[in-house]
Design an enzyme around this catalytic site. Structure first.
Site, PDB file in Angstrom:
ATOM      1  N   GLN A  73       2.753 -15.299   3.974  1.00  0.00           N
ATOM      2  CA  GLN A  73       2.836 -15.631   2.538  1.00  0.00           C
ATOM      3  C   GLN A  73       4.061 -14.998   1.912  1.00  0.00           C
ATOM      4  O   GLN A  73       3.995 -14.407   0.824  1.00  0.00           O
ATOM      5  CB  GLN A  73       1.566 -15.161   1.826  1.00  0.00           C
ATOM      6  CG  GLN A  73       0.427 -16.142   1.880  1.00  0.00           C
ATOM      7  CD  GLN A  73       0.726 -17.422   1.096  1.00  0.00           C
ATOM      8  OE1 GLN A  73       1.588 -17.461   0.223  1.00  0.00           O
ATOM      9  NE2 GLN A  73       0.001 -18.480   1.413  1.00  0.00           N
ATOM     10  N   SER A  74       5.184 -15.075   2.611  1.00  0.00           N
ATOM     11  CA  SER A  74       6.356 -14.312   2.202  1.00  0.00           C
ATOM     12  C   SER A  74       7.013 -14.818   0.915  1.00  0.00           C
ATOM     13  O   SER A  74       7.346 -16.002   0.787  1.00  0.00           O
ATOM     14  CB  SER A  74       7.384 -14.367   3.320  1.00  0.00           C
ATOM     15  OG  SER A  74       8.630 -13.906   2.860  1.00  0.00           O
ATOM     16  N   ASN A  75       7.230 -13.881  -0.001  1.00  0.00           N
ATOM     17  CA  ASN A  75       8.011 -14.194  -1.203  1.00  0.00           C
ATOM     18  C   ASN A  75       9.473 -14.401  -0.831  1.00  0.00           C
ATOM     19  O   ASN A  75      10.152 -15.253  -1.367  1.00  0.00           O
ATOM     20  CB  ASN A  75       7.924 -13.031  -2.199  1.00  0.00           C
ATOM     21  CG  ASN A  75       6.494 -12.702  -2.543  1.00  0.00           C
ATOM     22  OD1 ASN A  75       5.749 -13.576  -2.959  1.00  0.00           O
ATOM     23  ND2 ASN A  75       6.088 -11.452  -2.349  1.00  0.00           N
TER      24      ASN A  75
END
Ligand SMILES: Cc1ncc(COP(=O)(O)O)c(C=O)c1O
Length: 378
Positions: free
Chosen positions: A107-109
């Protein structure tokens, strides 16, 4: 450069933790001039707001806590990564990249922001995402945004609660880049978080943006009549802290920067932050003599692991939302705020001091974590 006497270290329990080195300071315009030599694209709205957390400060009986709203940078829901990308995208363009390859957690920003910046410049994003969270398979949060952007998302298995090591991750992206080269493309490999100078990014371009962010924040606090005593923020891949530490060392050596780790033990992280800070110093020709004494990382707020949502996380998100109308994210800023509250409680940050908390964004990750949040807040 201008020589100026620095102020004495603070007389408090954490004095000596950082910033006891030779006290030479630079001016705001020195910093601007040094950084203006680096090409930059405009992706975001600056300056981000700085405001006092009046309710929380009063509830605690001090210190005075201010929040620097880097969650409001404006591109793709905001966050610290878009500051970095303003300096990294020009390097992709200078190297004539038509593909960008990076890696991160599921869920990388960072990955989503990289994709959002790259597509605007006609660069195709390939995101190698490691499954480090125990999340349901539906497309939500940053992965949903990756899909909307049309990013090429490649999910890989990984240990839950831990970030994948740099060597293994680099090997995975190198493989993808080799396939792209074989097809005649020009891939640009950028490391997780845009932090360590690695892959195609041979200079710490991400950290440069946080030297400038420090300058921006200090101008705002000085307009309000003070220099902060402490800066507190979340540390993940290191460039945010490296830039802030260097900015503090150059402009206001008395100010202590405390990074709250969300993933790695403090010793290895402190080393990484220092490596990036030294590389940034060299790249900018900003010779502050930054040393290990200035790099303070706390790791006890990782709790059950990277990205693992606990009741404490859910509670602090509710607290700041209800008291101040500000939403923290469940992976980075909530753990940093838990750390901030705890070091206030322990007296490391005296009640009489002034603190700036950097909200570094990440709010899209609230939604894929909804089940845990609802369960804990029921
Ligand atoms: C929301 C958010 N806050 C903080 C960080 C940490 O910043 P850095 O990677 O520069 O240490 C990250 C990324 O890792 C992030 O996505």
């Amino acid at each position: 450069m201008k020589d100026a006497p620095g102020r004495a270290p603070l007389d408090n329990p954490s004095a000596g933790m950082i910033n006891n080195g030779p006290m030479k300071t630079w001016t705001f315009s020195d910093i601007e001039r040094l950084i203006a030599r680096f090409p930059r694209v405009e992706l975001i709205h600056l300056p981000t707001p700085l405001r006092k957390l009046a309710n929380v400060s009063a509830d605690l009986g001090g210190p005075e806590i201010y929040i620097k709203r880097d969650d409001l940078t404006g591109m793709a829901f905001g966050g610290n990564k878009s500051r970095k990308l303003e300096f990294i995208v020009p390097d992709m363009l200078a190297k004539k990249a038509d593909v960008v390859v990076t890696w991160a957690g599921l869920q990388s920003n960072w990955a989503m922001q990289t994709a959002a910046a790259a597509v605007r410049f006609g660069i195709r994003p390939i995101l190698v995402l490691f499954k480090t969270y125990p999340l349901p398979p539906e497309r939500d949060g940053n992965i949903l945004l990756d899909d909307i952007l049309g990013a090429d998302v490649r999910i890989r298995d990984a240990a839950v609660g831990k970030l994948v090591g740099v060597e293994a991750a680099l090997a995975a992206v190198e493989e993808v880049a080799a396939e792209e080269r074989a097809k005649g493309h020009r891939p640009y490999i950028v490391p997780v978080g845009g932090s360590m100078p690695l892959g195609s990014m041979d200079r710490p371009l991400g950290a440069i943006s946080y030297v400038l962010a420090y300058r921006e924040m200090l101008e705002q606090t000085r307009a309000l009549g003070f220099d902060p005593d402490f800066i507190v923020h979340s540390t993940g891949s290191g460039a945010t802290q490296a830039g802030l530490v260097l900015g503090a060392k150059a402009l206001s050596p008395r100010v202590k920067v405390v990074g709250i780790s969300v993933s790695d033990p403090k010793d290895s992280f402190a080393k990484e932050v220092l490596t990036i800070a030294k590389a940034t110093e060299k790249t900018l020709a900003l010779d502050t003599g930054v040393s290990a004494a200035e790099v303070s990382v706390l790791d006890e707020y990782i709790r059950e692991g990277y990205g693992i949502v606990t009741k404490e996380v859910a509670d602090v998100i509710r607290m700041l939302f209800t008291r101040e109308g500000i939403v923290l994210d469940p992976v980075y800023t909530s753990k940093a705020f838990i750390g901030l509250l705890d070091i206030i409680r322990k007296g490391v940050i005296p009640r009489s001091s002034k603190v700036v908390f950097f909200h570094t964004g990440g709010t899209p990750a609230l939604f894929p974590n909804k089940h845990k949040l609802v369960e804990y807040l029921a």
